[in-house]
Each structure stands twice: as structure tokens, then as C-alpha cells.
Design a protein around this motif. Structure first.
Motif, PDB file in Angstrom:
ATOM      1  N   GLY A 139       0.771  -1.233   0.000  1.00  0.00           N
ATOM      2  CA  GLY A 139       0.000   0.000   0.000  1.00  0.00           C
ATOM      3  C   GLY A 139       0.803   1.284   0.000  1.00  0.00           C
ATOM      4  O   GLY A 139       0.261   2.352   0.299  1.00  0.00           O
TER       5      GLY A 139
ATOM      6  N   ARG B 218      -1.132   1.032  10.873  1.00  0.00           N
ATOM      7  CA  ARG B 218      -2.540   0.769  10.564  1.00  0.00           C
ATOM      8  C   ARG B 218      -3.364   0.656  11.851  1.00  0.00           C
ATOM      9  O   ARG B 218      -4.493   1.153  11.910  1.00  0.00           O
ATOM     10  CB  ARG B 218      -2.666  -0.523   9.742  1.00  0.00           C
ATOM     11  CG  ARG B 218      -2.166  -0.373   8.316  1.00  0.00           C
ATOM     12  CD  ARG B 218      -2.793  -1.403   7.383  1.00  0.00           C
ATOM     13  NE  ARG B 218      -2.410  -1.132   5.997  1.00  0.00           N
ATOM     14  CZ  ARG B 218      -1.529  -1.822   5.306  1.00  0.00           C
ATOM     15  NH1 ARG B 218      -0.931  -2.858   5.858  1.00  0.00           N
ATOM     16  NH2 ARG B 218      -1.251  -1.494   4.056  1.00  0.00           N
TER      17      ARG B 218
ATOM     18  N   ARG C 288      -3.871   4.481   5.384  1.00  0.00           N
ATOM     19  CA  ARG C 288      -5.126   3.923   4.883  1.00  0.00           C
ATOM     20  C   ARG C 288      -5.273   2.472   5.319  1.00  0.00           C
ATOM     21  O   ARG C 288      -4.294   1.713   5.392  1.00  0.00           O
ATOM     22  CB  ARG C 288      -5.190   4.035   3.361  1.00  0.00           C
ATOM     23  CG  ARG C 288      -4.283   3.101   2.628  1.00  0.00           C
ATOM     24  CD  ARG C 288      -4.613   3.039   1.143  1.00  0.00           C
ATOM     25  NE  ARG C 288      -4.301   4.260   0.431  1.00  0.00           N
ATOM     26  CZ  ARG C 288      -3.110   4.556  -0.075  1.00  0.00           C
ATOM     27  NH1 ARG C 288      -2.103   3.712   0.084  1.00  0.00           N
ATOM     28  NH2 ARG C 288      -2.914   5.674  -0.721  1.00  0.00           N
ATOM     29  N   GLN C 289      -6.478   2.080   5.570  1.00  0.00           N
ATOM     30  CA  GLN C 289      -6.746   0.726   6.042  1.00  0.00           C
ATOM     31  C   GLN C 289      -6.959  -0.265   4.896  1.00  0.00           C
ATOM     32  O   GLN C 289      -6.695  -1.445   5.045  1.00  0.00           O
ATOM     33  CB  GLN C 289      -7.989   0.729   6.940  1.00  0.00           C
ATOM     34  CG  GLN C 289      -7.844   1.593   8.189  1.00  0.00           C
ATOM     35  CD  GLN C 289      -6.745   1.104   9.111  1.00  0.00           C
ATOM     36  OE1 GLN C 289      -6.601  -0.091   9.363  1.00  0.00           O
ATOM     37  NE2 GLN C 289      -5.942   2.040   9.613  1.00  0.00           N
ATOM     38  N   GLY C 290      -7.455   0.227   3.781  1.00  0.00           N
ATOM     39  CA  GLY C 290      -7.773  -0.667   2.680  1.00  0.00           C
ATOM     40  C   GLY C 290      -7.033  -0.337   1.414  1.00  0.00           C
ATOM     41  O   GLY C 290      -5.848   0.010   1.431  1.00  0.00           O
ATOM     42  N   ASP C 291      -7.764  -0.419   0.295  1.00  0.00           N
ATOM     43  CA  ASP C 291      -7.168  -0.240  -1.020  1.00  0.00           C
ATOM     44  C   ASP C 291      -6.867   1.237  -1.280  1.00  0.00           C
ATOM     45  O   ASP C 291      -7.295   2.129  -0.540  1.00  0.00           O
ATOM     46  CB  ASP C 291      -8.131  -0.777  -2.087  1.00  0.00           C
ATOM     47  CG  ASP C 291      -7.421  -1.119  -3.385  1.00  0.00           C
ATOM     48  OD1 ASP C 291      -6.189  -0.928  -3.458  1.00  0.00           O
ATOM     49  OD2 ASP C 291      -8.112  -1.554  -4.327  1.00  0.00           O
ATOM     50  N   TYR C 292      -6.156   1.493  -2.355  1.00  0.00           N
ATOM     51  CA  TYR C 292      -5.855   2.858  -2.767  1.00  0.00           C
ATOM     52  C   TYR C 292      -7.143   3.652  -2.997  1.00  0.00           C
ATOM     53  O   TYR C 292      -8.166   3.105  -3.414  1.00  0.00           O
ATOM     54  CB  TYR C 292      -5.042   2.848  -4.062  1.00  0.00           C
ATOM     55  CG  TYR C 292      -3.638   2.345  -3.906  1.00  0.00           C
ATOM     56  CD1 TYR C 292      -2.602   3.196  -3.563  1.00  0.00           C
ATOM     57  CD2 TYR C 292      -3.335   0.995  -4.121  1.00  0.00           C
ATOM     58  CE1 TYR C 292      -1.296   2.739  -3.427  1.00  0.00           C
ATOM     59  CE2 TYR C 292      -2.037   0.521  -3.995  1.00  0.00           C
ATOM     60  CZ  TYR C 292      -1.023   1.408  -3.645  1.00  0.00           C
ATOM     61  OH  TYR C 292       0.260   0.937  -3.515  1.00  0.00           O
ATOM     62  N   GLU C 293      -7.069   4.983  -2.770  1.00  0.00           N
ATOM     63  CA  GLU C 293      -8.236   5.845  -2.945  1.00  0.00           C
ATOM     64  C   GLU C 293      -8.680   5.931  -4.399  1.00  0.00           C
ATOM     65  O   GLU C 293      -9.858   6.133  -4.692  1.00  0.00           O
ATOM     66  CB  GLU C 293      -7.934   7.265  -2.436  1.00  0.00           C
ATOM     67  CG  GLU C 293      -7.793   7.375  -0.926  1.00  0.00           C
ATOM     68  CD  GLU C 293      -6.373   7.122  -0.448  1.00  0.00           C
ATOM     69  OE1 GLU C 293      -6.107   7.402   0.729  1.00  0.00           O
ATOM     70  OE2 GLU C 293      -5.543   6.632  -1.241  1.00  0.00           O
TER      71      GLU C 293
ATOM     72  N   HIS D 231      -3.976   9.306  -4.977  1.00  0.00           N
ATOM     73  CA  HIS D 231      -3.325   8.737  -3.791  1.00  0.00           C
ATOM     74  C   HIS D 231      -2.899   9.831  -2.819  1.00  0.00           C
ATOM     75  O   HIS D 231      -3.017   9.670  -1.593  1.00  0.00           O
ATOM     76  CB  HIS D 231      -2.066   7.942  -4.178  1.00  0.00           C
ATOM     77  CG  HIS D 231      -2.305   6.810  -5.122  1.00  0.00           C
ATOM     78  ND1 HIS D 231      -3.549   6.286  -5.386  1.00  0.00           N
ATOM     79  CD2 HIS D 231      -1.425   6.089  -5.884  1.00  0.00           C
ATOM     80  CE1 HIS D 231      -3.435   5.305  -6.260  1.00  0.00           C
ATOM     81  NE2 HIS D 231      -2.165   5.166  -6.577  1.00  0.00           N
TER      82      HIS D 231
END
Length: 453
Positions: free
Chosen positions: A51, A416, A422-427, A434
Motif C-alpha cells: 500500500g 494501521r 489507509r486501512q484498505g485499497d488505494y483511494e 493517492h
């Protein structure tokens, strides 16, 4: 001070076997990694899976230290691929992570550079950034017909005009210029074409560029200069700034100064992201981290340490000085990186000997170094982020692959857990998305909106 609601951004600084000056001698290193594309591709995939927002490549257009008597011990980090060529290869094995490369305004032409970066931005789907630098080393000057280095102020004057030309070239075409109207026989809308028509002190460029706009409008502009000239240029043009600081106090002062300059020029300071560099030694415990740090420090050869210090000071001859003596206060100010010289002098003022100085600089060449458990490391990163000394960090692993593995295994989960990344995928899919940077509207579109208003 209220807690920040945004998350910090993470860049990964790629450098052959690692950032520590003795990294290539480490038992776990692949000593010739700098000339193995598989090495860089594996790191890029690993960073994207973890990430990271960006990958970053530095560059020099000359072999530094070529005239040094210990040249054969220094060359490992400098025999590697040209960065734009390497980014093209990395773009094909990644899908989301941003890709930033260094290119000098001192020994390039605006049209060629604008075309190369615009092409990479298209190839990558809008994930490219340009780290704008000036070249200060004599080795580079000798490769381009020069007899020496241009003066500091002259380099930055050329760089400012260079950037202006490149920016105009990236606006050669409006976003919707491509028609592909087979029935009408129109490939593009000529009204959406814009000539550059630049005539300045250093450059004369007609344009337009023969590459269309990318999904992110234009590549992200990155800089790293911290001198007065560098700050002025960054405040006016940069969207990301890489910085080198040793204390939160200095980081905060730089952060306030640069954001304040940007705001005074009518820019939104939130659209200028400041990412200090940091080398991290970590492990399952503080003791494990200290052992890893000690192991690499013991691999630094004294002659290499002396040459490292000399190079960071702009090539000042230190050969006549004892390694256990302090750094003289009357060293001549070189034409190289003024900010790095000032940083080293500030460290020397702590009473460090030449040996202690080069060991302090061995891991990150003037960037921040942290040694400790994941909790201790993240405590420090969080303090800089929440204290407005940084919007994120450019991570300089001391070794590859171990240093990156350790960051991902130990530090990233703690970041995290605290909600700092960020906790998940890319914005989104582009580098601008990003980093939370706005899409750069074409000047013609802005004029149209103003006319309607």
C-alpha cells in the motif's frame, strides 16, 4: 493542537542494495542488485501490495567519486539503470502505486523531458511524478561539455524557466482534444491544440507536445531543494517536497516556512505535501533493531566513511584530518547542496568527530534515522505527523530486501492499528488521487469557466 484527520503518505525510495553506505556488503544483500531488473520489479510489486503511495528513484548524470582514491569501494550504489527507462519497466508490472523519477534541469532540454514524462504518465495510467533537480556535481558537468559547475543561483534560474516551459508543454492539448470521428474524418479538434510559444532567457520552444494529456492531467511535480532558492521554487511550483531533517523542531520550522510561502503565493498549502526521508532499523524488539544497526555500522570502512562525508560537503578535502578530530568550522561553502552542508555543520556542532559524523550519516546521508521496536518507531513517526512536521515519509530502507521486509512486517501493522495510514485499497488509480492532490484543469477550461461566471 487538534488531531489530524488525514492519513500520512508513504513513499519508498529505491536504491540498489539499500541506503546504508555499507548495504552492498551485508550478507543478505544481492551485491549486483542495481543492474538486475528482477530486483526492482520484485520491490515494486512488494511495495504496491503493502500500500505504499509512491516509489521514488534518485539519479545523477555523472559517476560521483570517480576521482576518489577509494572509488572502487564507493561505486556500488551508482551503477544502476537510468530512472525513466526503469520506471517504464516498473509501470508494466504494477497497477496502482505512484512512480517518481529524478531528472535534472541542468543537462536536459524541456521538450525532451516533457515528452518523456508525459509518455510515462500515459503508459502508467496517470501514476508518474517528476522530481525536479539541478545538478551540482562537477562529474556531471564534465559529461556535457562543461568545465565546472554553474553557480547555485544560475542553476535555479534555469530550473525555474525550465519548469515553466515543461508545464506549458503539458498543456499542449486539452482533455477532450481527441475526437476519433471516423465519419467526419477528424482525428482531433484543432481548436483544442495550444502552442507553447516560449521565448525566454534560456529556452525558445514553440510546441505543441506530441503526447496527449494523461488521466491525471499532468505528472506530479516533486522537489527536494531546501536552500533559499530551492524553497522559493518549491513554494511556487512543487506538489510534493522531499526533505531531510534530524529533529522535529527543524522539521516543523521547514513545514511552516514552506507552506507559508505557498499560501503567500496564492496556493492552497494542503496541495503541497512534505515528506521527510527516514531510515528505519527495526525488528521484533529494540534489541533486535539495535543489533541490525550495529552490524551495518561495523561494515563501514573508514576510508569510505571519510569519502562519504567529503561528498556530502560538496567535495571538500578531508584527507589531511584525523578521523577523531572535529570538523573544522572554516570549511569553504561549496556550490553543491547548501542545505545538506548546513545540516552536517549543525551535527558537527554537537561535538562529533569526523568518525562519529560519518557513522551518523552512513545510514541515510543526512536524513533521519530511527532504531527501535515498531512501537518506538511509530511513536516518533506519529509525533512528526501530528506535530505538523510532515505529511508523510519517504522510507529509505537501510538494506534490500531485509529493511523493506522489516518495515512491512513490523512498522506498517502498527501504523494501521493507530489509523495513521489507509486501512484498505488505494483511494483511486492515479498518483494525484493517492496523494489527495487536485486534478490540474487546463488553462483553457479555467478561462471558459471564468467567462461564464
Amino acid at each position: 493542537m487538534s488531531k489530524r484527520r488525514d492519513t500520512l503518505k508513504l513513499g519508498l525510495f529505491l536504491r540498489a542494495t539499500g541506503h546504508h553506505v555499507a548495504a552492498w556488503r551485508h550478507p543478505g544483500a544481492q551485491a549486483d542488485a542495481g543492474i538486475r531488473i528482477e530486483h526492482y520489479q520484485a520491490l515494486a510489486r512488494q511495495a504496491e501490495a503493502a500500500g505504499f503511495d509512491t516509489l521514488f528513484l534518485a539519479d545523477s548524470v555523472g559517476v560521483r567519486g570517480i576521482d576518489s582514491p577509494v572509488f572502487d569501494r564507493l561505486i556500488a550504489p551508482h551503477l544502476t539503470f537510468e530512472p525513466l527507462t526503469l520506471l517504464a519497466a516498473l509501470a508494466t508490472v504494477t497497477r496502482r502505486i505512484g512512480l517518481i523519477a529524478t531528472a535534472s534541469t541542468s543537462y536536459s532540454e524541456p521538450y525532451n523531458l516533457a515528452r518523456q514524462f508525459a509518455s510515462l504518465d500515459q503508459i502508467s495510467g496517470g501514476r508518474i511524478g517528476w522530481n525536479l533537480v539541478t545538478s551540482s556535481d562537477a562529474a556531471s558537468a564534465h559529461n556535457f561539455g562543461g568545465s565546472g559547475q554553474a553557480a547555485h543561483a544560475d542553476r535555479y534560474a534555469r530550473a525555474r524557466e525550465f519548469q515553466q516551459v515543461v508545464d506549458k508543454l503539458w498543456d499542449s492539448w486539452e482533455d477532450d482534444a481527441l475526437l476519433l470521428d471516423r465519419d467526419a474524418g477528424l482525428f482531433l479538434d484543432r481548436a483544442k491544440r495550444h502552442f507553447t510559444e516560449h521565448r525566454g532567457e534560456h529556452f525558445q520552444v514553440r510546441g505543441p507536445l506530441n503526447v496527449l494529456r494523461s488521466p491525471q492531467g499532468k505528472p506530479v511535480l516533486v522537489q527536494a531543494g531546501a536552500s533559499e532558492d530551492g524553497r522559493e521554487l518549491a513554494a511556487a511550483t512543487a506538489e510534493v517536497v522531499f526533505a531531510a531533517h534530524q529533529s522535529l523542531h527543524d522539521a516543523q520550522a521547514f513545514y511552516r516556512d514552506l507552506k507559508g510561502r505557498a499560501q503567500a503565493l496564492g496556493r492552497n498549502p494542503e496541495h503541497l505535501k512534505i515528506l521527510p526521508g527516514v531510515t528505519i532499523f527495526t525488528g521484533a524488539s529494540e534489541a533486535a533493531a539495535q543489533a541490525k544497526h550495529r552490524e551495518l555500522q561495523e561494515l563501514v570502512q573508514p576510508e569510505v566513511g571519510r569519502e562519504l562525508l567529503s561528498g556530502l560537503l560538496g567535495g571538500v578535502d578531508l584527507s589531511h584530518l584525523s578521523l577523531d578530530a572535529p570538523l573544522p568550522r572554516d570549511l569553504p561553502l561549496s556550490n553543491a547542496s547548501r542545505s545538506r552542508q548546513e545540516l552536517i555543520q549543525k551535527l558537527a556542532d554537537e561535538g562529533l568527530s569526523l568518525r562519529q559524523l560519518y557513522l551518523r550519516l552512513a545510514g541515510a546521508r543526512g536524513h533521519w534515522t530511527l532504531v527501535g521496536s515498531a512501537e518506538q518507531v511509530v511513536d516518533q513517526l506519529e509525533a512528526w505527523f501530528q506535530g505538523y512536521g510532515a505529511d508523510g515519509f519517504n522510507i529509505l530502507p537501510p538494506t534490500y530486501p531485509e529493511g523493506l521486509d522489516d518495515f512491512i512486517t513490523f512498522v506498517l501493522p502498527e501504523l494501521r492499528r493507530r489509523g495513521l495510514v489507509r486501512q484498505g485499497d488505494y483511494e483511486g488509480r492515479t498518483l494525484r488521487e493517492h496523494l489527495g492532490l487536485p486534478y490540474p484543469q487546463h488553462p483553457a477550461a479555467r478561462r471558459g469557466q471564468e467567462a461564464v461566471a
